[in-house]
Enzyme design. Structure first.
Site, PDB file in Angstrom:
ATOM      1  N   SER A 138       1.284  -1.092  -0.171  1.00 33.68           N
ATOM      2  CA  SER A 138      -0.244   0.037  -0.129  1.00 33.68           C
ATOM      3  C   SER A 138       0.595   0.820  -0.412  1.00 33.68           C
ATOM      4  O   SER A 138       2.516   1.553   0.494  1.00 33.68           O
ATOM      5  CB  SER A 138      -0.896   0.026   1.108  1.00 33.68           C
ATOM      6  OG  SER A 138      -1.504   1.071   1.398  1.00 33.68           O
ATOM      7  N   TYR A 195      -2.255  -1.209   9.897  1.00 32.92           N
ATOM      8  CA  TYR A 195      -2.210  -1.205   8.597  1.00 32.92           C
ATOM      9  C   TYR A 195      -0.717  -0.643   8.072  1.00 32.92           C
ATOM     10  O   TYR A 195      -0.376  -1.726   7.683  1.00 32.92           O
ATOM     11  CB  TYR A 195      -3.495  -0.728   8.139  1.00 32.92           C
ATOM     12  CG  TYR A 195      -3.887  -0.938   6.733  1.00 32.92           C
ATOM     13  CD1 TYR A 195      -4.130  -1.936   6.199  1.00 32.92           C
ATOM     14  CD2 TYR A 195      -2.909   0.130   5.801  1.00 32.92           C
ATOM     15  CE1 TYR A 195      -3.930  -2.083   4.966  1.00 32.92           C
ATOM     16  CE2 TYR A 195      -3.417  -0.219   4.414  1.00 32.92           C
ATOM     17  CZ  TYR A 195      -3.838  -1.363   3.939  1.00 32.92           C
ATOM     18  OH  TYR A 195      -4.101  -1.588   2.836  1.00 32.92           O
TER      19      TYR A 195
END
Ligand SMILES: NC(=O)c1ccc[n+]([C@@H]2O[C@H](COP(=O)([O-])OP(=O)(O)OC[C@H]3O[C@@H](n4cnc5c(N)ncnc54)[C@H](O)[C@@H]3O)[C@@H](O)[C@H]2O)c1
Length: 243
Positions: free
Chosen positions: A138, A151
């Site tokens: 990401s 995350y």
């Protein structure tokens, strides 16, 4: 001859979103796909849509036995040539609101699941003469993402794990690269309100979310022979996101 004729690709988290887009595109280019996911109804529906070129298995990426079953299914379809470590969870919270359980859950699915996946496919890829692994990280693995410490931790980890695995596996003709999407229009972003998602685009010069298909094109490139001299690379696909 299509780019993926005779190739079999395993996609974790393949029932919907980016994984599903990759499955559709791979099958259109001649591949067969094994889709793993905890979402059984969605996964079975997608496999039905794709026909004989696809098989869905219920897979929890935190379970080694589920990975073994997916690898066996791929080999039964003709070998294993590609893995997209795509399954992930995103339950964003700032540091002081992140419980140990929430942190551990992200580590289990996003990070440990990816480790298990890479380990599970290597023997089969060696039997196939080599392969390509794409780890879906990401932009949160390239920068510090606000309000998403767990995350971010896992997505930074995937970036490092990609480079370590690339170094380990080159001798087996297995390439490993990471992809770093910015905001992509999939159900994952439903955790935020429409206003929050809109506000986030202020930090994206292209001023829109990306599509699952845009990411899928990049993933297919990395899986293909077109990327034959690429391993250990990290590729952002984020509309130029600055945060
Ligand atoms: N959508 C975005 O904005 C965005 C941005 C950057 C990175 N990503 C990453 O892209 C990948 C794909 O996400 P997406 O956008 O398609 O979202 P998504 O939520 O639609 O897809 C994620 C899939 O992973 C599956 N999954 C979750 N836990 C699992 C488990 N334990 N075992 C097996 N499958 C599991 C889900 O059921 C789902 O089908 C994820 O790794 C995500 O972190 C997404």
């Amino acid at each position: 001859m299509a780019r993926f004729d005779g190739k079999v690709v395993l996609i974790s988290g393949g029932a919907r979103g980016q994984g599903a887009a990759e499955a559709r595109m791979l099958v259109a280019e001649g591949a067969r796909v094994v889709l793993g996911d905890v979402l059984v109804a969605e996964g079975e529906a997608l496999a039905r849509e794709l026909g004989a070129a696809a098989r869905f298995l219920r897979q929890d990426v935190t379970q080694q036995a589920d990975w073994a079953a997916c690898v066996a299914a791929a080999e039964a379809m003709g070998g294993l040539h590609g893995l997209v470590n795509n399954a992930g969870i995103y339950q964003p919270k700032p540091l002081m609101e992140t419980s140990p359980e929430l942190f551990q859950r992200h580590m289990q699915v996003n990070q440990f699941g990816c480790f298990l996946g890479m380990q599970a496919v290597v023997p089969a890829m060696r039997r196939a003469g080599g392969g390509a692994i794409v780890n879906i990280s990401s932009v949160a693995g390239l920068r510090g993402s606000p309000n998403a410490i767990a995350y971010s931790a896992t997505k930074w980890a995937l970036r490092g794990m990609t480079k370590a695995a690339a170094a380990d596996l080159a001798k087996h003709n297995i390439r490993v690269n990471s992809v770093h999407p910015g905001p992509i229009a999939t159900p994952m972003l439903d955790v935020k309100t429409a206003e929050e998602n809109q506000r986030r685009l202020e930090n994206v010069p292209l001023r829109r979310q990306g599509s699952a298909e845009e990411v899928a094109k990049l993933v297919l490139f990395l899986l293909s022979e077109d990327a034959s001299y690429m391993t250990g690379s990290e590729l952002a696909i984020d509309g130029g996101a600055v945060l």
